[in-house]
Scaffold this motif. Sequence first.
Motif, short mmCIF file in Angstrom:
data_model
loop_
_atom_site.label_atom_id
_atom_site.label_comp_id
_atom_site.label_asym_id
_atom_site.label_seq_id
_atom_site.Cartn_x
_atom_site.Cartn_y
_atom_site.Cartn_z
N HIS A 35 0.85 -1.20 0.10
CA HIS A 35 -0.02 -0.05 -0.05
C HIS A 35 1.11 1.22 0.08
CE1 HIS A 35 -3.88 2.06 1.55
NE2 HIS A 35 -2.67 2.91 1.91
N ASN A 36 2.06 1.32 1.02
CA ASN A 36 2.70 2.38 1.00
C ASN A 36 3.67 2.48 -0.10
OD1 ASN A 36 1.38 3.25 3.27
ND2 ASN A 36 3.06 2.41 4.54
N CYS A 74 9.77 8.14 5.40
CA CYS A 74 8.29 8.20 5.32
C CYS A 74 7.88 6.68 5.99
CB CYS A 74 7.89 8.25 3.72
SG CYS A 74 7.75 9.92 3.21
N HIS A 75 8.76 5.75 5.50
CA HIS A 75 8.42 4.32 6.05
C HIS A 75 8.53 4.34 7.56
CE1 HIS A 75 7.65 2.28 2.38
NE2 HIS A 75 8.70 3.00 2.12
N ALA A 84 5.49 5.58 8.82
CA ALA A 84 4.45 4.68 8.94
C ALA A 84 4.32 3.80 10.27
CB ALA A 84 4.54 3.97 7.68
N SER A 141 -0.84 1.79 7.26
CA SER A 141 -0.87 2.91 6.01
C SER A 141 -0.66 4.31 6.19
CB SER A 141 -2.60 2.54 5.69
OG SER A 141 -2.99 3.78 4.84
N LEU A 142 0.12 4.79 5.27
CA LEU A 142 0.21 6.25 5.41
C LEU A 142 -0.85 7.11 5.17
CD1 LEU A 142 3.70 6.19 3.71
CD2 LEU A 142 3.34 6.89 5.98
N THR A 143 -1.99 6.60 4.28
CA THR A 143 -3.31 7.36 3.94
C THR A 143 -4.25 6.98 4.73
OG1 THR A 143 -3.51 5.70 2.47
CG2 THR A 143 -2.45 7.70 1.35
N ASN A 200 -2.00 6.62 -4.45
CA ASN A 200 -2.90 5.66 -3.56
C ASN A 200 -4.37 5.46 -4.15
OD1 ASN A 200 -3.93 5.49 -0.47
ND2 ASN A 200 -2.67 3.99 -1.03
#
Length: 423
Positions: free
Chosen positions: A261-262, A287-288, A291, A299-301, A361
């Motif tokens: 997903h990411n 970014c990871h 997360a 999920s980042l979103t 995404n």
Amino acid sequence: MTKKFYEKTRKERLDFLLEQALITVEEYQLLKENAPLSDEFADHLIENQVSQIHLPLGLAFNFVIDGEQRLVPMATEEPSVIAASSYGAKLIQNSGGFQTKSSERVMIGQIVFRAIKNASQLIAQLAKEKTTLFSVAAKSYPSIVKRGGGVQEVYFKQVENEAGEAFVTIEVLVDVKDAMGANIVNSILEGMASYLNQKFPEEILMKILSNYADHSLVQARCKVKARDLARGSNFDGKVVAQKIVEATNYANLDIYRATTHNKGIMNGIDAVALATGNDVRAIEAGCHAYASRGGKYASLTKWTMDEAGDLIGELTLPLPVATVGGATSILPQVTFAQTISRSKEAISLAKVMVCVGLAQNLAALRALVSEGIQKGHMSLHAKTLAAAVGATEVEVPILVKQMNQAKQMNQALAETLLAELRK
Ligand code: NDP
């Protein structure tokens, strides 16, 4: 009938951009020539240079960010990334585009003392040095202070390992303005560390920038009307919206899904980072890690539905990106990428990137919960396969058409079809 941008040849695309005054004559020449870096120049950039790898540079459309239309430069070798990004942005554009906001923009550096016997005593002594540390930092990198940046705050913390051995860490928050700031921060840390070495007997283990840039957050939000998510009579828009929410919730339950997903989000962000000469490794690492901020990789979103059944999306990321310094000011295509995306300031570029991540995404999830990802992906992948087996410009569209009709598509099929075509 006028051709869509993606239907045009490269020359026609460049002509279109020039006609629309989206690029200057100089930029037109730069893109048309497509010249590699000079040997001398490439030798200055890295060590042991033996050749250069080329990546295609494309443009994504339909990005309306805070009311402003932006073109997005993306460099990637992966088919469908730019198409998906433009498609996601189009769905979002229909509902008013992206709204963004940002936190302060500071980078963090760490000075770590090892083998500390009395951590709270050392922290108390260090705290007394705070004012001096600020002025040592300013002397270590005066130009960033002149630009209105420099050290904003200094924190002290104690960290212990399982054996009970203590470390004391100084965290230095630095406003690096429009730079990514690794060299700026590291130079400041060097200056501070040499002062601390004279003043304290405790040993410094290391001093280095942290790529966990959680003081450089940017956020994009968007709405997507459920009816725009419908796919023919097979997929009702509200059902697709519900499934997008469910797919995101699932990613929060399962690291195997969350990682992919990411990764999809980063497909777009990395492509913009590459096009604009940014440090992709630093962005990926931050970014990871972000997360996992809740103690579990997720999920980042965030996707939810409002009362009307429309989809609401949100993405927040640490994006320590630059429009100056590093490789940004020296590569000619990078200057073009910054200009075309109207990203003079680092924060403006970071906002473009976070919107790209959200659009990417959305497009991926919409495909995943409806007709599946392969349909769109494979027809673009067919082009790569055709090119990989040596098909010419004339042969590629014929092979692509044949492969799209086949049950399975792979390199062996592309080779067979090409051989038959050439008989
Ligand atoms: P630079 O060392 O290039 O420093 C930024 C430069 O930009 C300075 O020379 C500064 O000029 C100039 N500048 C011009 N305008 C501005 C402005 N508005 N705001 C800020 N600076 C301005 O780059 P960074 O310190 O940003 O370091 C980034 C590089 O470091 C990247 O290439 C990265 O890959 C690499 N790196 C990354 C690490 C990591 O991620 N852990 C570790 C080490 C290196 P002046 O000097 O006059 O202030």
